[in-house]
Enzyme design. Sequence first.
Site, PDB file in Angstrom:
ATOM      1  N   GLY A 109    -107.954  23.276   8.008  1.00  0.00           N
ATOM      2  CA  GLY A 109    -108.417  24.252   8.990  1.00  0.00           C
ATOM      3  C   GLY A 109    -108.933  25.501   8.304  1.00  0.00           C
ATOM      4  CB  SER A 110    -107.757  27.311   5.294  1.00  0.00           C
ATOM      5  OG  SER A 110    -106.412  27.377   5.698  1.00  0.00           O
ATOM      6  CE1 TYR A 136    -101.773  31.533   8.591  1.00  0.00           C
ATOM      7  CE2 TYR A 136    -102.771  29.436   9.174  1.00  0.00           C
ATOM      8  CZ  TYR A 136    -102.213  30.279   8.237  1.00  0.00           C
ATOM      9  OH  TYR A 136    -102.087  29.859   6.926  1.00  0.00           O
ATOM     10  CG  ASP A 238    -108.760  27.468  14.913  1.00  0.00           C
ATOM     11  OD1 ASP A 238    -108.449  26.252  14.880  1.00  0.00           O
ATOM     12  OD2 ASP A 238    -108.355  28.297  14.074  1.00  0.00           O
ATOM     13  CB  VAL A 240    -106.990  23.916  13.466  1.00  0.00           C
ATOM     14  CG1 VAL A 240    -106.054  23.384  12.388  1.00  0.00           C
ATOM     15  CG2 VAL A 240    -108.397  24.092  12.889  1.00  0.00           C
ATOM     16  CE  LYS A 241     -99.693  25.253  14.725  1.00  0.00           C
ATOM     17  NZ  LYS A 241     -98.584  26.234  14.846  1.00  0.00           N
TER      18      LYS A 241
END
Length: 438
Positions: A109-110, A136, A238, A240-241
């Site tokens: 994700g970063s 985050y 985002d 991602v999670k």
Amino acid sequence: MNGLYDRESRSVSSLAHLRFFPQAVTGGKGAMLRGDDGRELLDFAASWGAASLGHGHPAIVEAVNRALTDQAGASYLSTANEPCVRLAEKLLSIVPERAAGRVWFGHSGSDANETVARAVIAATGRQRIISFKGAYHGGTVGSVAISGHPAQSGIDKAAGLSLVAYPDSYAAGSPEAAAQAALADLEERFATSVPPEEVAAFFIEPIQSDGGLLVPPPRYFKEIEALCRRHGILLVCDEVKVGLARTGRLHAFEHIGIEPDIVVFGKGLGGGLPVSAAVGPEAIMNHASAFSFQTLHGNPVCAAAGLAVLETIERENLVANAAKVGDIMLGALSDLARKHPLIGNVRGQGLAIGVELVSDRTTRAPAGDETALAVYRAFQLGLVLYYVGVNSNVLEFTPPLTLSENEAMRGIAILDQALGDVEAGRISPQLLERFAGW
Ligand SMILES: *Cc1c(COP(=O)(O)O)cnc(C)c1O
């Protein structure tokens, strides 16, 4: 293999550690992990959601073995490979049309968020980015630079970054009050220090996970979307999670009723292998070549795992499973709240759930120490879950999407006991000495 945790501490750097208790595992199957002491651990964290299909899912085992047996190289930098192309085609088919241009692949994700942040500025010529306090978006220099999580305070932010308030319905007293305050903050910035025509992109999380599993008020992001469209600001979601079935919809942004311009996937996409993807318009994603790459990006083994995850979500109806089991968990956790004064608020969508612990329900004062003790005690009793939040007081549930109702209820029974033990003062705070959490 007893003693693995101590051996690790003598050999492995702690720079990447985010530890809550001395967990050391030697294997796993489905939602279960096997500790090095032989204990069975029920995994409600799934490595922060990365093990989206649980551990050792046959579809991933098969896809990875096949990709390795006849290996189409190790990278997509200088050659096309089939797993990558197929995964890209699949991702383009599941995102809204405005985002369905080209797919960039990374490891995390970063690196994906960092790449998007660089690309939107380079491609639009606009120098500013907006994101949320508490957000985050990653742990590399370029992704920390657009994040607002307090665990990263003291690390440089991007020169053009503005952090605005994320609506917190529990803290504000109601969803309406939260939405109003957050929108007022943004509008004030636009009117003063942040000229909207200089903003390239607004990075959002459809649920602010590490900031405290904050579920936004119903219409809040519709307003954000309208503001972005009016000012030509790209909306970067985002996922991602919380994306890819976790919330009981394929995309978490479906809950907030918006269509992002760019979608970022990570964690669960690889089902335990490192792969991330940024999907967006051709004008951004084809801005330049040799712009953002690492040698093993587009690795066919990881891409094959990603494809297996997406196919398994469809074949096993994991969107529906996450919705169903998530509802059952939310109900059972709300029941626990009646019995445990520590529980201030239960919230979530599907299998992305947060339980905020407070020392006083009237003032909503965060119960940080009790939260750390509760996850420690749960681990002792056989349940793995971690905590998040800008005040370190929100238990986070991101179990495998394959979680059964039976497993869900077993885990909640363990949490019930752990909370009772903490409330009764039976758990020694000394246990936490080596575990800083975050
Ligand atoms: C974990 C996370 C990231 C970073 O992903 P990594 O794989 O750790 O690099 C980015 N955004 C969100 C919302 C996350 O939860």
